[in-house]
Scaffold this motif. Structure first.
Motif, PDB file in Angstrom:
ATOM      1  N   GLY A 145     106.881  11.802 -70.200  1.00 22.09           N
ATOM      2  CA  GLY A 145     106.865  13.139 -71.126  1.00 22.09           C
ATOM      3  C   GLY A 145     108.188  13.786 -71.276  1.00 22.09           C
ATOM      4  O   GLY A 145     108.443  14.268 -72.233  1.00 22.09           O
ATOM      5  N   SER A 146     109.168  13.281 -70.150  1.00 26.98           N
ATOM      6  CA  SER A 146     110.500  13.783 -70.226  1.00 26.98           C
ATOM      7  C   SER A 146     111.032  13.443 -71.268  1.00 26.98           C
ATOM      8  O   SER A 146     112.063  14.119 -71.844  1.00 26.98           O
ATOM      9  N   ILE A 147     110.747  11.968 -71.788  1.00 25.40           N
ATOM     10  CA  ILE A 147     111.638  11.425 -73.027  1.00 25.40           C
ATOM     11  C   ILE A 147     111.381  12.436 -73.980  1.00 25.40           C
ATOM     12  O   ILE A 147     112.295  12.829 -75.087  1.00 25.40           O
ATOM     13  N   TYR A 148     109.973  12.828 -74.442  1.00 29.25           N
ATOM     14  CA  TYR A 148     109.743  13.613 -75.467  1.00 29.25           C
ATOM     15  C   TYR A 148     110.137  14.976 -75.321  1.00 29.25           C
ATOM     16  O   TYR A 148     110.655  15.736 -76.396  1.00 29.25           O
ATOM     17  N   ALA A 149     109.888  15.494 -74.474  1.00 27.97           N
ATOM     18  CA  ALA A 149     110.217  16.842 -74.055  1.00 27.97           C
ATOM     19  C   ALA A 149     112.040  17.118 -74.320  1.00 27.97           C
ATOM     20  O   ALA A 149     112.222  18.099 -74.958  1.00 27.97           O
ATOM     21  N   LEU A 150     112.717  16.270 -73.849  1.00 26.14           N
ATOM     22  CA  LEU A 150     114.039  16.589 -74.012  1.00 26.14           C
ATOM     23  C   LEU A 150     114.624  16.215 -75.322  1.00 26.14           C
ATOM     24  O   LEU A 150     115.282  16.867 -75.967  1.00 26.14           O
ATOM     25  N   THR A 151     113.948  15.267 -76.152  1.00 29.79           N
ATOM     26  CA  THR A 151     114.306  15.357 -77.474  1.00 29.79           C
ATOM     27  C   THR A 151     113.830  16.313 -78.427  1.00 29.79           C
ATOM     28  O   THR A 151     114.728  16.991 -78.955  1.00 29.79           O
ATOM     29  N   GLY A 152     112.775  17.094 -77.923  1.00 31.78           N
ATOM     30  CA  GLY A 152     112.413  18.097 -78.753  1.00 31.78           C
ATOM     31  C   GLY A 152     113.436  19.379 -78.469  1.00 31.78           C
ATOM     32  O   GLY A 152     113.858  20.071 -79.410  1.00 31.78           O
TER      33      GLY A 152
END
Length: 300
Positions: free
Chosen positions: A228-235
């Motif tokens: 989830g950190s991949i998507y959270a940080l991208t956002g």
């Protein structure tokens, strides 16, 4: 426990030893660093890109070969049928082949440094090689202390992506650094997933991997946060206008992340069933990195 020697055809063992899918770990940092550089400078140096790509692939081959050599010395690979040392029965040969790949990788980045008359790139890569050696190489063997994921993050995230960006742009970039965090996390995820099916052998050899320390169940529970950190940080980087909105294309890989997390959750304590989770992680790494880089290129 790892698959025994007699359960697989020799050709499959060799393919498992060479690990073709793992070479995306070399391709994605080069692609993302180049994509960010292109987005910010509107320039693309084909020769530098090609040379860096070949060098990165050579360095991955070095790590693959040398890790099998170093692991053979601790006995951790005694049940690993697809170890290059176990397949050839010649540790010295694999050691020198690994050094050949190391030399090729360093020569490539040295050529870039001489081309640019700037030693920054070769300095970053040498630092990365030194850090990568400490993962399995004696006397450090930091991977046995559970530090492999951190080393992996630094080497394939900030160090390589920044070096690639610098080779294209001749400067530093906060955007490149932010992108390198995403790449580093996705790369470390592969290593994290590779420990689930080896927990018994790792424990027996004294390797305190994160899965040995946490247990397979807790590791499986941590995995969704990792992904989830991949998507959270991208956002977050898009909201802060560090990334273009097109980088949200990485959300397309959410089904892959879901597949990985559910598969590990269901099979975390069954080595034969969970052993393929690292390849799901490799696929996630490849497509998330490809789409992240594409998100920087598409606006142009």
């Amino acid at each position: 426990m790892t698959t025994s020697f007699i359960e697989q055809p020799n050709s499959k063992l060799w393919m498992a030893a060479i690990k073709p899918p793992m070479y995306s770990v070399a391709i994605i940092p080069v692609w993302v660093g180049t994509a960010v550089a292109f987005a910010e400078t509107k320039m693309f140096h084909v020769g530098i890109f090609s040379t860096f790509l070949i060098s990165a692939i050579s360095l991955i081959a070095w790590m693959n070969c040398s890790n099998d050599v170093f692991d053979s010395e601790t006995g951790i690979d005694i049940n690993k049928a697809h170890s290059l040392v176990n397949l050839t029965g010649n540790k010295s040969l694999i050691f020198w082949i690994s050094n050949l790949f190391l030399g090729l990788g360093i020569l490539g980045t040295l050529a870039i440094a001489l081309w640019q008359q700037d030693l920054t790139v070769i300095g970053l890569i040498l630092l990365g090689c030194g850090l990568a050696y400490t993962y399995q190489g004696p006397p450090f063997r930091l991977g046995y202390q559970g530090l492999g994921e951190i080393i992996c993050f630094i080497c394939f995230g900030p160090l390589v992506v920044s070096a690639v960006y610098y080779s294209q742009a001749g400067a530093w970039s906060m955007t490149s650094l932010a992108a390198s965090i995403i790449v580093g996390i996705a790369t470390s995820l592969i290593l994290f997933c590779s420990h689930f099916h080896q927990a018994v052998d790792d424990l027996a050899a004294g390797k305190r991997s994160p899965i040995v320390r946490l247990g397979t169940k807790a590791g499986a529970q941590l995995l969704p946060w990792f992904c989830g950190s991949i998507y959270a940080l991208t956002g977050i980087f898009v909201v802060l206008q560090i990334f273009p909105v097109w980088t949200l294309l990485v959300l397309v890989t959410l089904p892959l992340a879901w597949k990985l997390c559910t598969h590990v959750h269901q099979n975390h304590d069954q080595p034969e069933k969970v052993s393929n989770c690292k390849f799901i992680a490799v696929t996630l790494h490849f497509w998330s990195g490809l789409l992240l880089g594409l998100g920087f290129v598409l606006p142009f």
